[in-house]
Motif scaffolding. Structure first.
Motif, PDB file in Angstrom:
ATOM      1  N   ASP A 120      59.237  -1.150  96.326  1.00 51.94           N
ATOM      2  CA  ASP A 120      60.032  -1.975  95.429  1.00 51.94           C
ATOM      3  C   ASP A 120      59.268  -3.248  95.061  1.00 51.94           C
ATOM      4  O   ASP A 120      58.938  -4.060  95.921  1.00 51.94           O
ATOM      5  CB  ASP A 120      61.352  -2.321  96.111  1.00 51.94           C
ATOM      6  N   GLU A 148      61.149  -6.595  95.868  1.00 51.82           N
ATOM      7  CA  GLU A 148      61.101  -6.908  97.302  1.00 51.82           C
ATOM      8  C   GLU A 148      59.730  -7.472  97.689  1.00 51.82           C
ATOM      9  O   GLU A 148      59.630  -8.439  98.443  1.00 51.82           O
ATOM     10  CB  GLU A 148      61.399  -5.655  98.121  1.00 51.82           C
ATOM     11  N   THR A 154      59.451 -11.022  96.374  1.00 47.81           N
ATOM     12  CA  THR A 154      60.320 -11.905  97.150  1.00 47.81           C
ATOM     13  C   THR A 154      59.646 -12.290  98.461  1.00 47.81           C
ATOM     14  O   THR A 154      59.661 -13.458  98.855  1.00 47.81           O
ATOM     15  CB  THR A 154      61.674 -11.227  97.418  1.00 47.81           C
ATOM     16  N   TYR A 155      59.051 -11.311  99.133  1.00 47.58           N
ATOM     17  CA  TYR A 155      58.307 -11.602 100.362  1.00 47.58           C
ATOM     18  C   TYR A 155      57.139 -12.548 100.079  1.00 47.58           C
ATOM     19  O   TYR A 155      56.917 -13.508 100.820  1.00 47.58           O
ATOM     20  CB  TYR A 155      57.771 -10.310 100.989  1.00 47.58           C
ATOM     21  N   ILE A 158      55.275  -2.394 101.950  1.00 44.00           N
ATOM     22  CA  ILE A 158      55.964  -2.209 100.668  1.00 44.00           C
ATOM     23  C   ILE A 158      54.991  -1.738  99.597  1.00 44.00           C
ATOM     24  O   ILE A 158      55.321  -0.869  98.793  1.00 44.00           O
ATOM     25  CB  ILE A 158      56.651  -3.514 100.224  1.00 44.00           C
TER      26      ILE A 158
END
Length: 123
Positions: free
Chosen positions: A65, A68, A71-72, A117
């Motif tokens: 994603d 995601e 965001t990390y 990810i």
């Protein structure tokens, strides 16, 4: 994305964060070494962000994603300056160095998760 770079950053942040945290547990005051460790962490994360912007244009996009991942990455970019600011506010306190060490360790975990990810296939 460059797999070895992400893993090298995770290992380096883990080692540096552990050293800074141990120094903090020994109640050493906040100093230039701790500030340098946080600056190195931030610089490496900026390199990671630049590589993450360039990689999809070269055909090496993430398999996980994308929201995601970013965001990390953006959260990890905020942690070192935030930890240093917190440490500077508490500069005379005994926990300021430990705060930065824990922040760098958090970045190590986040970079490893970003690696998962980016590279792990989702079925």
């Amino acid at each position: 994305m460059i797999s070895w770079l992400m893993l090298a950053q995770a290992i380096a942040f883990g080692v540096i964060g552990a050293i800074v945290a141990v120094v903090g547990l020994m109640k050493r005051p906040f100093n230039d070494f701790v500030l340098g460790a946080a600056a190195f962490t931030l610089l490496a994360l900026v390199v990671q962000a630049i590589a993450s912007i360039i990689a999809p244009f070269t055909g090496a996009g993430p398999t996980g994603d994308l929201l995601e991942y970013w965001t990390y990455l953006l959260t990890a970019l905020v942690i070192p300056p935030g930890a240093v600011l917190w440490a500077l506010v508490d500069k005379k306190g005994q926990w300021s160095t430990l705060i930065v060490g824990i922040g760098i360790l958090a970045c190590a975990v986040m970079v490893y998760r970003m690696h998962q990810i980016w590279f792990v296939q989702i079925a």
